[in-house]
Design a protein around this motif. Sequence first.
Motif, PDB file in Angstrom:
ATOM      1  N   HIS A 146       0.757  -1.032   0.227  1.00 53.07           N
ATOM      2  CA  HIS A 146       0.123   0.087  -0.084  1.00 53.07           C
ATOM      3  C   HIS A 146       0.898   1.241   0.028  1.00 53.07           C
ATOM      4  CE1 HIS A 146      -4.056   1.123   0.307  1.00 53.07           C
ATOM      5  NE2 HIS A 146      -3.948   2.103   0.691  1.00 53.07           N
ATOM      6  N   SER A 149       0.738   3.022  -3.232  1.00 54.51           N
ATOM      7  CA  SER A 149      -0.412   4.018  -3.704  1.00 54.51           C
ATOM      8  C   SER A 149      -0.239   5.239  -2.819  1.00 54.51           C
ATOM      9  CB  SER A 149      -1.524   3.303  -2.948  1.00 54.51           C
ATOM     10  OG  SER A 149      -2.232   2.405  -4.065  1.00 54.51           O
ATOM     11  N   LYS A 159      -5.933  10.106  -6.413  1.00 52.92           N
ATOM     12  CA  LYS A 159      -6.110   8.587  -5.861  1.00 52.92           C
ATOM     13  C   LYS A 159      -5.783   7.609  -6.999  1.00 52.92           C
ATOM     14  CE  LYS A 159     -10.213  10.343  -3.097  1.00 52.92           C
ATOM     15  NZ  LYS A 159     -11.357  10.211  -2.621  1.00 52.92           N
ATOM     16  N   THR A 160      -5.448   6.636  -6.508  1.00 52.17           N
ATOM     17  CA  THR A 160      -4.979   5.468  -7.434  1.00 52.17           C
ATOM     18  C   THR A 160      -5.881   5.367  -8.488  1.00 52.17           C
ATOM     19  OG1 THR A 160      -4.366   4.519  -5.156  1.00 52.17           O
ATOM     20  CG2 THR A 160      -4.004   3.269  -7.601  1.00 52.17           C
ATOM     21  N   SER A 179     -13.631   3.846  -7.111  1.00 58.11           N
ATOM     22  CA  SER A 179     -13.031   3.388  -5.754  1.00 58.11           C
ATOM     23  C   SER A 179     -14.150   2.581  -5.005  1.00 58.11           C
ATOM     24  CB  SER A 179     -12.538   4.211  -4.789  1.00 58.11           C
ATOM     25  OG  SER A 179     -11.202   4.936  -5.350  1.00 58.11           O
ATOM     26  N   TRP A 202     -12.095  -0.656  -7.853  1.00 61.34           N
ATOM     27  CA  TRP A 202     -10.671  -0.990  -7.257  1.00 61.34           C
ATOM     28  C   TRP A 202     -10.868  -0.829  -5.796  1.00 61.34           C
ATOM     29  CZ3 TRP A 202      -5.630   0.762 -10.156  1.00 61.34           C
ATOM     30  CH2 TRP A 202      -4.577   0.130  -9.625  1.00 61.34           C
ATOM     31  N   SER A 204     -10.072  -0.121  -2.187  1.00 62.35           N
ATOM     32  CA  SER A 204      -9.560   1.104  -1.358  1.00 62.35           C
ATOM     33  C   SER A 204      -9.566   1.196  -0.112  1.00 62.35           C
ATOM     34  CB  SER A 204     -10.032   2.375  -2.181  1.00 62.35           C
ATOM     35  OG  SER A 204     -10.369   2.238  -3.638  1.00 62.35           O
ATOM     36  N   GLY A 210      -6.559   3.048  -3.689  1.00 59.24           N
ATOM     37  CA  GLY A 210      -6.588   1.731  -4.188  1.00 59.24           C
ATOM     38  C   GLY A 210      -5.485   0.754  -3.723  1.00 59.24           C
ATOM     39  N   THR A 211      -5.872  -0.577  -3.404  1.00 52.86           N
ATOM     40  CA  THR A 211      -4.848  -1.307  -3.041  1.00 52.86           C
ATOM     41  C   THR A 211      -3.993  -1.851  -4.023  1.00 52.86           C
ATOM     42  OG1 THR A 211      -6.647  -3.171  -2.876  1.00 52.86           O
ATOM     43  CG2 THR A 211      -6.381  -2.219  -0.677  1.00 52.86           C
TER      44      THR A 211
END
Length: 328
Positions: A146, A149, A159-160, A179, A202, A204, A210-211
Amino acid sequence: MTKDELYTTVKDKQPNICQIVAYRDGEKVYAEEWNDYTREDCTHIMSATKSVVSLLIGIAADLGMIRSVDDKVLDFFPDYEPKRGEKTIYDVTIRHLLTMRAPYKGKGDPWSKVCFSDNWTYASLDFLGGRKGITDDFNYQTVCLHILSGILYKVSGMKTVDFANKYLFEPLGIKKHTSYFAETAKEHKQFTMDRLPKKDVWFSDPQGLGTPGYGLCMSASDIALVGLLCLNNGEFSGKRIVSSSWIKEMTKPLEVENEHFKGMSYGYLWWIINPEKNIYAAIGNSGNVIYINPEKNIVVAVTSYFKPSVIDRTDFIRDYVESYILEN
């Protein structure tokens, strides 16, 4: 083997497969579904998520957001205070994370301690380091990735999933993802183990990051496009998405000193199946795979519902799907 025979073989011998999509020489040569999945349905691709994140890190490096994979991890988190007496963490780089050579305290993935925390990135940083120092030993981790990210968010302010949508998914023609956050441990477990089709999401953390070790939901059609991007050295439909130098560096094999990984090598979050032929793959639990064979100009994408007894499906892809493609 005929198309019908391949369909039956998958149904009988690989019953948790949901979708297969294959390309050869840039043309789609096979696409089929099982278990009441449609072509548009998504599955949780498990650890194949890691390989997608490798591409995102490469894109961030291409854009100058990340200067080098040798940048120290702590440089991205100046407000983070390492635990008293911890020294090793100061030497850990992005490269260590990408190659699974980063040192961590304790054994196994600290799922509960990270996923029940308020900040999954900083909780992961708490496990980074240790008394042994930088040993360069292969240490496969999932939840503590993580940190990647967190780095993407620090350098891009995105955010991812938003970063992926803008710089990877949309250029590939993949549907926009959103997410998904599980409010409870029960929801988290259900997300991982549920066999039903998923949406374009995804998984999160509470901040929406996001993981990177798992959690991305995609169809075989989607991940096949990711495979084509890699096969074409970072280009798609004549457009450069990630540099060819990153693809080359990403797939450079490093030896894995562990008998549990079938003698495969590892690159930047990609498994190297055959270093001589540069065959490599994204591999997720339950048999979710993006298989790339540059020598034959082939990409095979397989999605599957949760079945923990299935770890790796590359042998099946080579012996059955790739053989079918080459014969037809």
